[in-house]
Write a protein that holds these residues in place. Sequence first.
Motif, short mmCIF file in Angstrom:
data_model
loop_
_atom_site.label_atom_id
_atom_site.label_comp_id
_atom_site.label_asym_id
_atom_site.label_seq_id
_atom_site.Cartn_x
_atom_site.Cartn_y
_atom_site.Cartn_z
N ALA A 23 0.80 -1.07 -0.07
CA ALA A 23 0.10 0.04 -0.08
C ALA A 23 0.76 1.08 0.01
CB ALA A 23 -0.98 0.03 1.48
N ALA A 24 2.08 1.29 0.70
CA ALA A 24 3.18 2.22 0.44
C ALA A 24 3.39 2.65 -0.87
CB ALA A 24 4.21 2.04 1.08
N PHE A 25 3.24 1.80 -1.79
CA PHE A 25 3.38 2.27 -3.23
C PHE A 25 2.27 2.21 -4.04
CE2 PHE A 25 7.16 -0.07 -1.65
CZ PHE A 25 8.25 0.82 -1.91
N ASP A 26 1.22 1.34 -3.83
CA ASP A 26 0.35 1.46 -4.85
C ASP A 26 -1.12 1.79 -3.85
OD1 ASP A 26 1.67 -0.05 -6.66
OD2 ASP A 26 1.49 -1.74 -5.68
N GLY A 27 -1.03 2.52 -3.00
CA GLY A 27 -2.18 2.78 -2.18
C GLY A 27 -3.26 1.56 -1.51
N TRP A 28 -3.99 1.99 -0.85
CA TRP A 28 -4.83 0.71 -0.25
C TRP A 28 -5.92 0.44 -1.27
CZ3 TRP A 28 -3.46 -1.61 3.96
CH2 TRP A 28 -2.41 -0.76 5.08
N SER A 29 -5.23 -0.53 -2.30
CA SER A 29 -6.13 -0.81 -3.44
C SER A 29 -6.05 -2.31 -3.74
CB SER A 29 -5.49 0.16 -4.59
OG SER A 29 -4.31 -0.21 -4.89
N GLY A 30 -6.81 -2.44 -4.69
CA GLY A 30 -6.73 -4.06 -5.23
C GLY A 30 -5.32 -4.22 -5.75
N LYS A 31 -4.52 -3.11 -6.47
CA LYS A 31 -3.26 -3.59 -6.97
C LYS A 31 -2.30 -3.81 -5.65
CE LYS A 31 0.13 -1.24 -9.85
NZ LYS A 31 0.53 -0.04 -10.53
N ALA A 32 -2.88 -3.20 -4.49
CA ALA A 32 -1.71 -3.81 -3.34
C ALA A 32 -2.11 -5.27 -3.08
CB ALA A 32 -1.92 -2.82 -2.15
N LEU A 33 -3.29 -5.56 -3.27
CA LEU A 33 -3.90 -6.96 -2.87
C LEU A 33 -3.16 -7.96 -3.77
CD1 LEU A 33 -7.58 -6.63 -2.00
CD2 LEU A 33 -5.38 -6.67 -0.36
N ALA A 34 -3.00 -7.46 -4.81
CA ALA A 34 -2.67 -8.40 -5.96
C ALA A 34 -1.07 -8.65 -5.73
CB ALA A 34 -2.80 -7.99 -7.37
N ALA A 35 -0.43 -7.63 -5.38
CA ALA A 35 0.92 -7.81 -5.18
C ALA A 35 1.22 -8.79 -4.15
CB ALA A 35 1.85 -6.33 -5.24
N THR A 36 0.23 -8.49 -3.19
CA THR A 36 0.63 -9.20 -1.92
C THR A 36 0.45 -10.68 -2.18
OG1 THR A 36 -0.11 -7.54 -0.56
CG2 THR A 36 -0.41 -9.75 0.30
N ALA A 37 -0.51 -11.07 -2.90
CA ALA A 37 -0.88 -12.50 -3.43
C ALA A 37 0.26 -13.13 -4.15
CB ALA A 37 -2.05 -12.50 -4.09
N ALA A 38 0.81 -12.32 -5.10
CA ALA A 38 1.93 -12.68 -5.83
C ALA A 38 3.11 -13.21 -4.97
CB ALA A 38 2.24 -11.84 -7.08
N GLN A 39 3.53 -11.94 -4.02
CA GLN A 39 4.73 -12.01 -3.18
C GLN A 39 4.56 -13.35 -2.25
OE1 GLN A 39 4.95 -8.29 -1.44
NE2 GLN A 39 5.71 -7.60 -3.31
N SER A 40 3.18 -13.53 -1.71
CA SER A 40 3.12 -14.42 -0.85
C SER A 40 2.81 -16.01 -1.21
CB SER A 40 1.84 -14.35 0.29
OG SER A 40 0.55 -14.00 -0.50
N GLY A 41 2.48 -15.87 -2.69
CA GLY A 41 2.08 -17.38 -3.16
C GLY A 41 0.83 -17.57 -2.78
N THR A 42 0.08 -16.70 -2.57
CA THR A 42 -1.61 -17.02 -2.05
C THR A 42 -2.10 -16.81 -3.20
OG1 THR A 42 -0.87 -16.16 0.10
CG2 THR A 42 -3.13 -16.58 -0.48
N ASP A 43 -3.24 -17.70 -3.52
CA ASP A 43 -4.25 -17.33 -4.43
C ASP A 43 -5.07 -16.01 -4.70
OD1 ASP A 43 -7.34 -17.64 -5.41
OD2 ASP A 43 -6.24 -19.00 -6.52
N ALA A 44 -4.88 -15.38 -5.53
CA ALA A 44 -5.42 -13.78 -5.59
C ALA A 44 -6.77 -13.60 -5.13
CB ALA A 44 -5.25 -13.43 -6.74
N ASP A 45 -7.66 -14.69 -5.52
CA ASP A 45 -9.15 -14.74 -5.22
C ASP A 45 -9.09 -14.94 -3.71
OD1 ASP A 45 -9.85 -14.40 -7.71
OD2 ASP A 45 -10.32 -16.53 -7.89
N VAL A 46 -8.46 -15.61 -2.94
CA VAL A 46 -8.20 -15.88 -1.51
C VAL A 46 -7.91 -14.65 -0.78
CG1 VAL A 46 -7.50 -17.08 0.65
CG2 VAL A 46 -7.94 -18.13 -1.52
N VAL A 47 -7.08 -13.85 -1.22
CA VAL A 47 -6.65 -12.74 -0.72
C VAL A 47 -7.68 -11.61 -0.91
CG1 VAL A 47 -4.87 -10.52 -0.90
CG2 VAL A 47 -3.87 -13.08 -1.06
N ALA A 48 -8.15 -11.52 -2.03
CA ALA A 48 -9.07 -10.52 -2.32
C ALA A 48 -10.17 -10.57 -1.26
CB ALA A 48 -9.72 -10.54 -3.61
N LEU A 49 -10.61 -11.99 -1.10
CA LEU A 49 -11.81 -12.42 -0.20
C LEU A 49 -11.39 -12.02 1.12
CD1 LEU A 49 -14.63 -13.90 0.51
CD2 LEU A 49 -13.32 -15.96 0.77
#
Length: 217
Positions: A23-49
């Motif tokens: 969020a420091a780079f992408d704001g508190w947004s879906g883009k931050a969630l997508a980056a978190t999913a990729a970095q953590s190896g977690t399914d993006a839909d699960v992170v979004a949920l």
Amino acid sequence: MAHADETLDDLRLRLAPMVADNAAFDGWSGKALAATAAQSGTDADVVALAFDGGALAMIDLWFASVDAAMLAALPPETLEPLRVGARIRALVAGRLAILAPHREALRRAQAVLAMPQNLPHAARLGWRAADIMWRAAGDVATDLNHYSKRTTLGAIYAATLIHFVNDESEEWVDTLAFLDRRLAGIARFEKAKARLRPDTDMHFSPARFLGRLRYRA
């Protein structure tokens, strides 16, 4: 490390600091969630949920993870030897240490929470943080003091965070000095209030007055 048995709440606590990093780079947004999913190896839909609900929900869950980290870092046995005021100071300072790697995310969170439509949510988050700190400090008040303590600490904490995001001093000594001044001011006010509190023994008592008339020396 496997997280196969992880609950959704566990996932939130684990990933919330990573969401803040992004969020420091992408704001508190879906883009931050997508980056978190990729970095953590977690399914993006699960992170979004897990962080469903937009920026406010993401910030709320991040602050909840800060609450949990603070309590883990300062368990009752660590706080017990301290006076109450020192416990509160240690808890606020502990939160600052946890937030320190995420100051830009905090700055962005403050901007979101300062929007007029989000002020009630910001107030609830401030109350929650203050309530958790007072409970950790051992407060068991149930009268008006329960509310006044939390309102006061919430205001001090919010002001301290505003100072904190702009503090460039080493180890945030300026912020800690700011915090100490605010806490000292409250302590002086409470002492003054206690001195001004009416003494119930000084209230006029008709029965006592008549008794003295009857049994005058």
